[in-house]
Structures are given as structure tokens and as C-alpha cells.
Design a protein around this motif. Structure first.
Motif, PDB file in Angstrom:
ATOM      1  N   SER A  85       0.828  -1.208   0.000  1.00 26.84           N
ATOM      2  CA  SER A  85       0.000   0.000   0.000  1.00 26.84           C
ATOM      3  C   SER A  85       0.861   1.255   0.000  1.00 26.84           C
ATOM      4  O   SER A  85       0.561   2.222  -0.708  1.00 26.84           O
ATOM      5  CB  SER A  85      -0.941  -0.017   1.198  1.00 26.84           C
ATOM      6  N   SER A  86       1.966   1.251   0.758  1.00 24.36           N
ATOM      7  CA  SER A  86       2.768   2.474   0.780  1.00 24.36           C
ATOM      8  C   SER A  86       3.555   2.651  -0.510  1.00 24.36           C
ATOM      9  O   SER A  86       3.776   3.783  -0.941  1.00 24.36           O
ATOM     10  CB  SER A  86       3.682   2.525   2.002  1.00 24.36           C
ATOM     11  N   HIS A  87       3.932   1.523  -1.150  1.00 27.61           N
ATOM     12  CA  HIS A  87       4.579   1.629  -2.465  1.00 27.61           C
ATOM     13  C   HIS A  87       3.629   2.258  -3.476  1.00 27.61           C
ATOM     14  O   HIS A  87       4.034   3.114  -4.277  1.00 27.61           O
ATOM     15  CB  HIS A  87       5.007   0.240  -2.940  1.00 27.61           C
ATOM     16  N   ILE A  88       2.331   1.872  -3.421  1.00 27.39           N
ATOM     17  CA  ILE A  88       1.355   2.447  -4.356  1.00 27.39           C
ATOM     18  C   ILE A  88       1.197   3.954  -4.113  1.00 27.39           C
ATOM     19  O   ILE A  88       1.143   4.745  -5.064  1.00 27.39           O
ATOM     20  CB  ILE A  88      -0.007   1.719  -4.201  1.00 27.39           C
TER      21      ILE A  88
ATOM     22  N   MET B 107       9.187 -13.956  -7.474  1.00 32.05           N
ATOM     23  CA  MET B 107       8.808 -13.944  -6.059  1.00 32.05           C
ATOM     24  C   MET B 107       9.943 -13.387  -5.207  1.00 32.05           C
ATOM     25  O   MET B 107       9.713 -12.603  -4.293  1.00 32.05           O
ATOM     26  CB  MET B 107       8.479 -15.387  -5.650  1.00 32.05           C
ATOM     27  N   ALA B 108      11.190 -13.757  -5.554  1.00 29.45           N
ATOM     28  CA  ALA B 108      12.338 -13.265  -4.793  1.00 29.45           C
ATOM     29  C   ALA B 108      12.475 -11.763  -4.952  1.00 29.45           C
ATOM     30  O   ALA B 108      12.771 -11.048  -3.998  1.00 29.45           O
ATOM     31  CB  ALA B 108      13.607 -13.961  -5.253  1.00 29.45           C
ATOM     32  N   ARG B 109      12.217 -11.263  -6.190  1.00 30.25           N
ATOM     33  CA  ARG B 109      12.281  -9.814  -6.407  1.00 30.25           C
ATOM     34  C   ARG B 109      11.210  -9.100  -5.607  1.00 30.25           C
ATOM     35  O   ARG B 109      11.441  -8.021  -5.053  1.00 30.25           O
ATOM     36  CB  ARG B 109      12.103  -9.499  -7.884  1.00 30.25           C
ATOM     37  N   LEU B 110      10.014  -9.708  -5.553  1.00 31.99           N
ATOM     38  CA  LEU B 110       8.923  -9.119  -4.764  1.00 31.99           C
ATOM     39  C   LEU B 110       9.323  -9.012  -3.300  1.00 31.99           C
ATOM     40  O   LEU B 110       9.151  -7.960  -2.677  1.00 31.99           O
ATOM     41  CB  LEU B 110       7.661  -9.979  -4.910  1.00 31.99           C
ATOM     42  N   ILE B 111       9.918 -10.097  -2.776  1.00 33.10           N
ATOM     43  CA  ILE B 111      10.295 -10.080  -1.364  1.00 33.10           C
ATOM     44  C   ILE B 111      11.410  -9.080  -1.125  1.00 33.10           C
ATOM     45  O   ILE B 111      11.408  -8.356  -0.122  1.00 33.10           O
ATOM     46  CB  ILE B 111      10.690 -11.506  -0.910  1.00 33.10           C
ATOM     47  N   LEU B 112      12.365  -8.992  -2.070  1.00 28.73           N
ATOM     48  CA  LEU B 112      13.450  -8.011  -1.924  1.00 28.73           C
ATOM     49  C   LEU B 112      12.899  -6.596  -1.905  1.00 28.73           C
ATOM     50  O   LEU B 112      13.237  -5.792  -1.025  1.00 28.73           O
ATOM     51  CB  LEU B 112      14.451  -8.178  -3.072  1.00 28.73           C
ATOM     52  N   ALA B 113      11.976  -6.284  -2.850  1.00 23.99           N
ATOM     53  CA  ALA B 113      11.413  -4.928  -2.919  1.00 23.99           C
ATOM     54  C   ALA B 113      10.619  -4.621  -1.657  1.00 23.99           C
ATOM     55  O   ALA B 113      10.711  -3.518  -1.101  1.00 23.99           O
ATOM     56  CB  ALA B 113      10.528  -4.797  -4.143  1.00 23.99           C
ATOM     57  N   PRO B 120      12.804   1.337   7.254  1.00 23.54           N
ATOM     58  CA  PRO B 120      12.632   2.788   7.134  1.00 23.54           C
ATOM     59  C   PRO B 120      13.869   3.420   6.513  1.00 23.54           C
ATOM     60  O   PRO B 120      14.977   2.961   6.727  1.00 23.54           O
ATOM     61  CB  PRO B 120      12.459   3.246   8.579  1.00 23.54           C
ATOM     62  N   GLY B 121      13.655   4.480   5.742  1.00 25.95           N
ATOM     63  CA  GLY B 121      14.772   5.165   5.116  1.00 25.95           C
ATOM     64  C   GLY B 121      14.979   4.784   3.671  1.00 25.95           C
ATOM     65  O   GLY B 121      15.572   5.530   2.921  1.00 25.95           O
ATOM     66  N   THR B 122      14.504   3.601   3.272  1.00 25.16           N
ATOM     67  CA  THR B 122      14.605   3.211   1.871  1.00 25.16           C
ATOM     68  C   THR B 122      13.235   2.799   1.378  1.00 25.16           C
ATOM     69  O   THR B 122      12.434   2.272   2.144  1.00 25.16           O
ATOM     70  CB  THR B 122      15.571   2.041   1.670  1.00 25.16           C
ATOM     71  N   PHE B 123      12.968   3.025   0.090  1.00 26.28           N
ATOM     72  CA  PHE B 123      11.599   2.879  -0.395  1.00 26.28           C
ATOM     73  C   PHE B 123      11.604   2.593  -1.889  1.00 26.28           C
ATOM     74  O   PHE B 123      12.129   3.362  -2.656  1.00 26.28           O
ATOM     75  CB  PHE B 123      10.856   4.196  -0.143  1.00 26.28           C
ATOM     76  N   THR B 124      11.027   1.456  -2.298  1.00 25.77           N
ATOM     77  CA  THR B 124      10.998   1.112  -3.710  1.00 25.77           C
ATOM     78  C   THR B 124       9.901   1.898  -4.424  1.00 25.77           C
ATOM     79  O   THR B 124       8.738   1.813  -4.044  1.00 25.77           O
ATOM     80  CB  THR B 124      10.734  -0.388  -3.894  1.00 25.77           C
ATOM     81  N   ASN B 130      15.396  -6.005 -13.942  1.00 27.61           N
ATOM     82  CA  ASN B 130      16.189  -6.236 -12.721  1.00 27.61           C
ATOM     83  C   ASN B 130      16.635  -4.939 -12.063  1.00 27.61           C
ATOM     84  O   ASN B 130      17.481  -4.932 -11.192  1.00 27.61           O
ATOM     85  CB  ASN B 130      17.391  -7.136 -13.025  1.00 27.61           C
ATOM     86  N   ALA B 131      16.043  -3.814 -12.481  1.00 22.80           N
ATOM     87  CA  ALA B 131      16.412  -2.532 -11.885  1.00 22.80           C
ATOM     88  C   ALA B 131      15.338  -2.079 -10.902  1.00 22.80           C
ATOM     89  O   ALA B 131      14.153  -2.100 -11.220  1.00 22.80           O
ATOM     90  CB  ALA B 131      16.580  -1.484 -12.977  1.00 22.80           C
ATOM     91  N   LEU B 132      15.788  -1.737  -9.702  1.00 25.66           N
ATOM     92  CA  LEU B 132      14.870  -1.196  -8.698  1.00 25.66           C
ATOM     93  C   LEU B 132      15.217   0.269  -8.478  1.00 25.66           C
ATOM     94  O   LEU B 132      16.388   0.600  -8.294  1.00 25.66           O
ATOM     95  CB  LEU B 132      15.006  -1.940  -7.365  1.00 25.66           C
TER      96      LEU B 132
END
Lengths: 124, 164
Positions: A85-88, B107-113, B120-124, B130-132
Motif C-alpha cells: 500500500s505504501s509503495h502504491i 517472487m524473490a524480487r517481490l520479497i526483496l522490494a 525505514p529510510g529506503t523505499f521502492t 532487474n532494476a529497482l
């Protein structure tokens, strides 16, 4: 089981402190992106600690039913749903081109859109 | 693989049922067994969600280590952000950096993101192949490889062992 009661109370206080600091952060931060950052802080550690505290406080006797299992499920669901939700929210702010604060150093996403590495994110 | 999807979803539903009831009486466990078998047969006979998960003891051990590492990072990052919020001159240095992950599984990318968002402090903000693209409250280094080293490496090494 005195000590568990004290532990639960301490966790509850730590959780509420975390929520308080996050709400101070919501007021102090300069732009929407940094505000969302402190918002996720509130609902991760603050909520997890508060729930754990409530769960520990509900234990009066190990043989009786208590809330620990339900609290664990609540924590798992918060961990799964909160980042989505916060990503959205954050992405919507970016797509609407809400400006960054002046202090912002780099914007690799904008650079890559300008260099045509990827197309601009759109409303879907 | 069909059996794997079925068994993983069965275990998840059964664990949720036992946690919700929080008792191990025979009738409750029996009802849970029947219900979770039915639900996983009905809804997860075609799902692909767990097909990339490795079901080895090593992967299981790494899952536990990953949860532990993630909780430590969560607390560390929380203390860091708390310091920033409470200090009078608000020492933030925000920016959007690019991180390139070596994980192949979705699924691994989802969990990583999600892990990066939860600390806190980082935000996708955006994922593209493969770029975030990560909004970082204190940009230490905007170079792609350096940022990957700081932000993603600590989670990646464990996720690589859990997912194909």
C-alpha cells in the motif's frame, strides 16, 4: 507470570513511542516522499511492538486461551500488506509529478526516463 | 510442479488455522486438516506462486536466517530514522537511486522490494526488469554498483538460496 506482564507493558510503551516519533516525523519532513518514509516506519515497528505487547499482556495463565497466535497472524498480514500500500502511494505521487524537496540530490528514475532506458510510469 | 504448490498452500492454510484457534484439540485439528486440504485443492491446483521456492532443509534454514537478518535491519534502520527525525536541524539527504539485482525469480524480487520498503529510510518506487528505483532518505552513494552493495546485498545473499 509477573515478568511477562511487565515485558508486555514495556513493548506496548516502545510501540507507542515509535508511533509518536513517526507522527512527529510526518510534520517535520519537507516533502511527500519523506513523509511516506516515516509513515511506513510507524506501521512496521510501531504496530509490531504494540501487537506483541498486547499479546504478552493477554497471557495470564499458560493453560488458558490467549491471543499470541492471533497476534502473530496480525503481524504477518501487516508485514505482507503494508509495503504494497505504501509503495502504491509513493508511486502515485511520482506519476502525478509531485515535486521533490530542493535538498534532493539525485533522481536516477528521471535520468533513465530521459535517456529512454525505460518508459515513463503511467496510471494503470 | 503441482504437488509442491498444493503442499505449500496446505501448510500455510493449516498454520493460519492453528494460530487462529490456538488450541490442539483433536476435533479442531481434524476440521483444520479437512478444510485446508479442500481449500488448497480448490484454489491452488493451478497457482504458480510457490513454483520457484526450493523445498530443501538448507532453504528452510536460510528462511529462518533471513527473517532474523530482516528484523535486525528493521530495528537498526528505525533507530537511524528516529535520530534524523528528532535532531533539530533535520539531517536528511534524499534522492532516488538505482539498484540492479541479480535475482531472477519474480517472487524473490517481490520479497526483496518489500523488504527494502519495510526498512525505514529506503523505499521502492518502481521496478523494471532487474532494476529497482529506490527513494533513499540519506544518499550515501548514487553509483549503481555501490548503492546495490549497500542496500540490496544483505538481503540478496539469503534470498538467492531460498528461491531458484
Amino acid at each position: 507470570m509477573e515478568i511477562i506482564q511487565y515485558l508486555g507493558g514495556a513493548l506496548l510503551i516502545m510501540g507507542s513511542l515509535s508511533l509518536l516519533i513517526a507522527s512527529i516525523g510526518l510534520i517535520r519532513m519537507p516533502d511527500v516522499y519523506n513523509r511516506v518514509q516515516t509513515g511506513t516506519k510507524a506501521s512496521t515497528l510501531g504496530a509490531i511492538l504494540s501487537f506483541l505487547g498486547v499479546g504478552l499482556l493477554s497471557i495470564e495463565n499458560w493453560s488458558e486461551t490467549n491471543w499470541i497466535g492471533r497476534v502473530i497472524i496480525l503481524i504477518i498480514f501487516i508485514i505482507i500488506t503494508n509495503p504494497v500500500s505504501s509503495h502504491i502511494l509513493m508511486r502515485a505521487a511520482y506519476v502525478m509529478k509531485i515535486p521533490f524537496t530542493i535538498d534532493t540530490k539525485v533522481d536516477k528514475l528521471k535520468e533513465d526516463i530521459e535517456n529512454k532506458v525505460l518508459e515513463e510510469p503511467k496510471d494503470e | 510442479m503441482k504437488i509442491k504448490n498444493l503442499s505449500v498452500s496446505f501448510i500455510i492454510i493449516m498454520a493460519a488455522w492453528l494460530l487462529l484457534n490456538w488450541s490442539f484439540q483433536v476435533e479442531i485439528v481434524l476440521i483444520g486438516l479437512i478444510l485446508s486440504l479442500l481449500l488448497s485443492l480448490l484454489f491452488c491446483s493451478k497457482c504458480q506462486l510457490f513454483s520457484e521456492l526450493k523445498l530443501t532443509p538448507k532453504a528452510f534454514a536460510y528462511t529462518l536466517i533471513y527473517i532474523f537478518v530482516f528484523l535486525i535491519e528493521l530495528v537498526k534502520a528505525n533507530i537511524d530514522v528516529t535520530k534524523r527525525i528528532l535532531s533539530p536541524n533535520l539531517p536528511i539527504n534524499p534522492g532516488v537511486v538505482k539498484v540492479e539485482t541479480t535475482l531472477n525469480s519474480k517472487m524473490a524480487r517481490l520479497i526483496l522490494a518489500n523488504s527494502i520498503t519495510l526498512t525505514p529510510g529506503t523505499f521502492t518506487i518502481e521496478i523494471h526488469d532487474n532494476a529497482l528505483y529506490i527513494h533513499w532518505i540519506d544518499v550515501k552513494n548514487s553509483d549503481v554498483t555501490e548503492a546495490t552493495e549497500i542496500l540490496a546485498r544483505k538481503f540478496e545473499t539469503y534470498l538467492k538460496e531460498i528461491y531458484d
